[in-house]
Design an enzyme around this catalytic site. Structure first.
Site, PDB file in Angstrom:
ATOM      1  N   THR A 150      -4.101   2.128  -2.019  1.00 27.01           N
ATOM      2  CA  THR A 150      -3.625   0.740  -2.141  1.00 27.01           C
ATOM      3  C   THR A 150      -4.231  -0.034  -3.294  1.00 27.01           C
ATOM      4  O   THR A 150      -5.316   0.288  -3.797  1.00 27.01           O
ATOM      5  CB  THR A 150      -3.947  -0.022  -0.832  1.00 27.01           C
ATOM      6  N   LEU A 151      -3.479  -1.073  -3.694  1.00 28.67           N
ATOM      7  CA  LEU A 151      -4.005  -2.129  -4.560  1.00 28.67           C
ATOM      8  C   LEU A 151      -4.226  -3.391  -3.726  1.00 28.67           C
ATOM      9  O   LEU A 151      -4.554  -4.432  -4.228  1.00 28.67           O
ATOM     10  CB  LEU A 151      -3.000  -2.439  -5.668  1.00 28.67           C
TER      11      LEU A 151
ATOM     12  N   THR B  30       0.913  -1.124   0.000  1.00 38.03           N
ATOM     13  CA  THR B  30       0.000   0.000   0.000  1.00 38.03           C
ATOM     14  C   THR B  30       0.948   1.167   0.000  1.00 38.03           C
ATOM     15  O   THR B  30       2.167   0.971   0.097  1.00 38.03           O
ATOM     16  CB  THR B  30      -0.840  -0.051   1.300  1.00 38.03           C
TER      17      THR B  30
ATOM     18  N   GLY C 204       1.143  -1.350   5.181  1.00 35.59           N
ATOM     19  CA  GLY C 204       1.507  -2.433   6.097  1.00 35.59           C
ATOM     20  C   GLY C 204       0.346  -3.318   6.503  1.00 35.59           C
ATOM     21  O   GLY C 204       0.450  -4.040   7.487  1.00 35.59           O
TER      22      GLY C 204
HETATM   23  O1  DON Z   1      -7.052  -1.709   3.404  1.00 40.37           O
HETATM   24  C1  DON Z   1      -6.275  -2.453   3.988  1.00 40.37           C
HETATM   25  O2  DON Z   1      -6.219  -2.548   5.197  1.00 40.37           O
HETATM   26  C2  DON Z   1      -5.285  -3.285   3.180  1.00 40.37           C
HETATM   27  N1  DON Z   1      -5.832  -3.542   1.880  1.00 40.37           N
HETATM   28  C3  DON Z   1      -3.993  -2.554   3.112  1.00 40.37           C
HETATM   29  C4  DON Z   1      -2.934  -3.326   2.385  1.00 40.37           C
HETATM   30  C5  DON Z   1      -1.582  -2.919   2.733  1.00 40.37           C
HETATM   31  O3  DON Z   1      -1.343  -2.035   3.523  1.00 40.37           O
HETATM   32  C6  DON Z   1      -0.502  -3.689   2.113  1.00 40.37           C
HETATM   33  N2  DON Z   1       0.760  -3.055   2.414  1.00 40.37           N
HETATM   34  N3  DON Z   1       1.735  -3.315   2.878  1.00 40.37           N
END
Ligand code: DON
Length: 566
Positions: free
Chosen positions: A393-394, A375, A467
C-alpha cells in the site's frame, strides 16, 4: 395409485442423502481454473508478468517480486516503490512465515508531531504531502524475499517490468476515473507541476521513462541501489524540499523484518495470517474464534443472525485492536491473553441475538471516510505448491500524492495509520491509543491481512484485500463464504459484504445484496446502520486449491482484477 410405505421411505432417504451431499460436496469452480500455477492481482499486466516468471521456471517468490514491481507500473494508485506491505508465505513443505516491510516513522518523528500548540490534530498534515510520508519499505521487502527464496536472477525478473514501463500501459476506465478524481489534489501537492499522466483518457497508452530508469538501477544494485547512493540522495532531498522529514540516514537504516505469523484453527481449517505491526492476523483470529462456537453456517449467508453474530464479534475484536495493538518492537502486546479461549468466550458472554451491544459514545459525525483509498493485494501459487499472499500500500489513493518526477513514483501517507492523538479517529475512522502512538523508527499499526488457509493439512486458500479498516472483515467473510457457505472461490470473492469496526458504532453494507427489510429489522434491534451504504468493501484477490489439485482464481469483480495462470 397407492405407493407402498417402504418405497416412500427409500425415496425420502435418497432425497436426504442428495441434500446432505450437496452441502458437503465442494462448490464447482466459477473463476479461472488452471492446472499448475496462478497469480491473481489488481491488474492483468501484473498477473501476466507474475505468471510468465513462473512459466520460465521461477517460483512463487520470484513471481512475488515481479508482480509487486509490475503493479508499480500498471497500478500506481496503490502499487508502489514509495510504500510498504506485508507478505505471508507457505512453502510446499508446509513451512510458513511472514515478512514485514511496513513503512516506519522517520528519526525526526515524535509523538505530537501532528498537533498544533493547543494540542489539536493539524488537518491533513498526516495525510497529504511530504509531512505524511513514512520511510518506504517495499524495495527492502522484495529484496529480502529474493535473497531468501528467489531462484531467478533479479535482472531477469525486472526485464519485463522495465519493458512495461518503457512501452507503456493502456489506461482502463476505472483508472481514467481515478486519475480524474484525484487530479486537483496531485497538482496541489506537487506545486501545479507533475509529469504523472493525470490527463490520460481511457485507452491512452501511458509510458513511465523515469520509473523505468529507477527500476533498472534497483534491478542492478538491489536493496542498496534504493536505500543508499543516488536514489536515496534524490529521494531524501526531494521530500525535505517539500517540507517532509525523511533523511538519507532514515533510508540507509531501513530493513524489512521476518516475523512469525499468527496461526490458529477455525474448525478444521488452519489459518496463517500477518502478525503485528499488522492487526490483521490478531483481529481475524479473535473474530473467527468468537464466532466458532455458534456454527454460523447454520444461519443463511448474510442473514440477520449471521450479520449480528459477525458484527458483535468484530465489535469486540476491533475494540481490542485499537487499544492493545501497535509495533511489537515498541509495545508490549498481551497476545496470549487476547487470543486465549477463555478470554474470547468471556468477550462474547453478553452477546444476544435479541439486541445490539452499544459500542460507546464517540460521535459518528467526527469520522470522515470521504477520500477514496487504495491498497492492493495479490495471491500466488506456483507449480511446486508454494503459496504467497501479499498486501501492499501507499495508504491513500496515490498515497500522499507527492510524486517524484525524477524517480517516477508516488510516496505514501502511511504516517496517518499512527494514532496522532489518543481518541481522535484517523482517515479510516480508527481510534488509536498509546500502543500506536508515534515514535522515531516505529512502524504504524496496519489492518492488512494477507492470509493463507490450510484444510486438513493441505494448502486450501490464499486470500487478502485492500480496504483500510474493512480489510479484516472482508478477508474473514471470504473465508467463511468458502468454508461455511460452500461457495466457489469466485463466488466467495464476489458475494456482498458488510463491515463493523466498534467505532464508529455503525454497520456498513454494500449497496447490493442486503434488502431493506433486513436493514429495518437490524435497526429495530438497536443496530446503527450507515444509510448511505458504502460502494465498495475491499477488492479480494484469492486462489483456492481444488480437490483435484487444480487452482481456482477469485478476482474481485469490483475492480480490474484478473487471474492468470497455466
Ligand atoms: O495498513 C493499513 O491498514 C492501511 N494503510 C491500508 C490502506 C488501505 O487498505 C486503503 N485501501 N483501500
Amino acid at each position: 395409485m397407492k405407493r407402498p410405505l417402504s418405497l416412500l421411505l427409500s425415496f425420502s432417504l435418497l432425497f436426504l442423502l442428495v441434500l446432505t451431499n450437496c452441502k458437503s460436496r465442494p462448490a464447482a469452480p466459477t473463476g479461472l481454473v488452471t492446472e499448475k500455477a496462478m497469480v491473481v492481482s489488481a491488474r492483468e499486466e501484473a498477473s501476466k508478468i507474475g505468471a510468465e516468471i513462473m512459466k520460465k521456471g521461477g517460483n512463487a517468490f520470484d513471481a512475488m517480486v515481479a508482480t509487486e514491481m509490475a503493479l508499480v507500473v500498471a497500478y500506481p494508485f496503490a502499487g508502489n516503490l514509495g510504500g510498504g506491505g506485508f507478505m505471508v508465505y507457505r512453502k510446499s513443505d508446509g513451512d510458513v512465515g511472514g515478512l514485514d516491510y511496513r513503512e516506519k516513522a522517520p528519526l525526526a518523528a515524535h509523538k505530537d508531531m501532528y498537533l498544533d500548540s493547543l494540542g489539536n490534530v493539524i488537518p491533513e498534515m498526516s495525510t497529504k504531502g511530504a509531512t505524511a510520508v513514512g520511510v518506504p519499505g517495499t524495495v527492502a521487502g522484495i529484496m529480502a524475499v529474493h535473497e531468501k527464496f528467489g531462484s531467478l536472477p533479479l535482472e531477469e525478473i525486472f526485464e519485463p517490468i522495465i519493458e512495461l514501463a518503457e512501452n507503456g500501459i493502456v489506461v482502463t476506465e476505472n483508472q481514467a476515473n481515478r486519475f480524474a478524481a484525484v487530479k486537483d489534489r496531485i497538482l496541489e501537492v506537487n506545486d501545479s507541476v507533475t509529469t504523472f499522466p493525470i490527463d490520460c483518457k481511457v485507452n491512452d497508452t501511458v509510458r513511465y521513462p523515469a520509473l523505468a530508469r529507477t527500476m533498472r538501477k534497483i534491478a542492478k544494485e538491489g536493496h542498496d541501489g534504493f536505500y543508499k547512493g543516488e536514489i536515496a540522495k534524490t529521494l531524501a532531498s526531494f521530500i525535505q524540499e517539500k517540507g517532509g522529514f525523511i533523511t538519507e540516514e532514515d533510508l540507509a537504516k531501513y530493513e524489512a523484518v521476518w516475523r512469525q505469523p499468527i496461526i490458529f484453527n477455525y474448525k478444521d481449517l488452519k489459518i496463517i495470517s500477518m502478525s503485528p505491526p499488522s492487526s490483521g492476523g490478531v483481529t481475524i483470529n479473535q473474530i473467527l474464534k468468537m464466532i466458532e462456537p455458534y456454527d454460523i453456517g447454520d444461519f443463511d449467508h448474510n442473514s440477520e443472525k449471521s450479520i449480528q453474530l459477525f458484527t458483535e464479534a468484530a465489535r469486540r475484536a476491533y475494540a481490542d485492536r485499537n487499544y492493545y495493538l501497535g509495533d511489537p518492537d515498541f509495545t508490549e502486546i498481551p497476545l496470549d491473553v487476547l487470543l486465549g479461549k477463555a478470554y474470547l468466550e468471556n468477550r462474547m458472554a453478553d452477546f444476544s441475538f435479541e439486541k445490539a451491544t452499544k459500542s460507546s459514545d464517540i460521535s459518528e459525525g467526527s469520522v470522515q471516510m470521504a477520500e477514496s483509498m487504495e491498497t492492493t493485494h495479490y495471491s500466488i501459487v506456483d507449480a511446486q505448491g508454494n503459496a504467497v499472499s501479499v498486501t501492499t500500500t501507499l495508504n491513500g489513493a496515490y498515497g500522499s500524492k507527492l510524486y517524484s518526477d525524477e524517480l517516477g513514483f508516488f510516496l505514501n501517507n502511511e504516517m496517518d495509520d499512527f494514532s496522532a492523538k489518543a481518541g481522535v479517529p484517523n482517515m479510516f475512522g480508527l481510534i488509536g491509543a498509546e500502543a500506536n502512538s508515534i515514535a522515531p523508527e516505529k512502524r504504524m499499526l496496519s489492518s492488512m491481512t494477507p492470509t493463507i488457509v490450510e484444510k486438513e493439512g493441505e494448502l486450501w486458500m490464499v486470500v487478502g484485500t485492500p480496504g483500510g479498516s474493512t480489510i479484516i472483515t472482508a478477508v474473514a467473510q471470504t473465508i467463511l463464504n468458502g468454508y461455511e457457505y460452500n461457495m466457489s472461490m469466485q463466488e466467495a470473492v464476489n458475494a456482498p459484504r458488510f463491515h463493523h469496526q466498534w467505532l464508529p458504532d455503525v454497520v456498513i453494507f454494500e449497496p447490493e445484496g442486503f434488502s431493506n427489510d433486513l436493514i429495518e429489522s437490524l435497526k429495530s434491534k438497536g443496530y446503527l446502520i450507515n444509510e448511505e451504504r458504502t460502494p465498495i468493501i475491499g477488492k479480494v484477490d484469492a486462489i483456492r486449491v481444488l480437490a483435484d489439485g487444480r487452482l481456482e482464481g477469485g478476482a474481485d469483480k469490483r475492480g480490474d482484477d484478473t487471474a492468470v495462470g497455466f
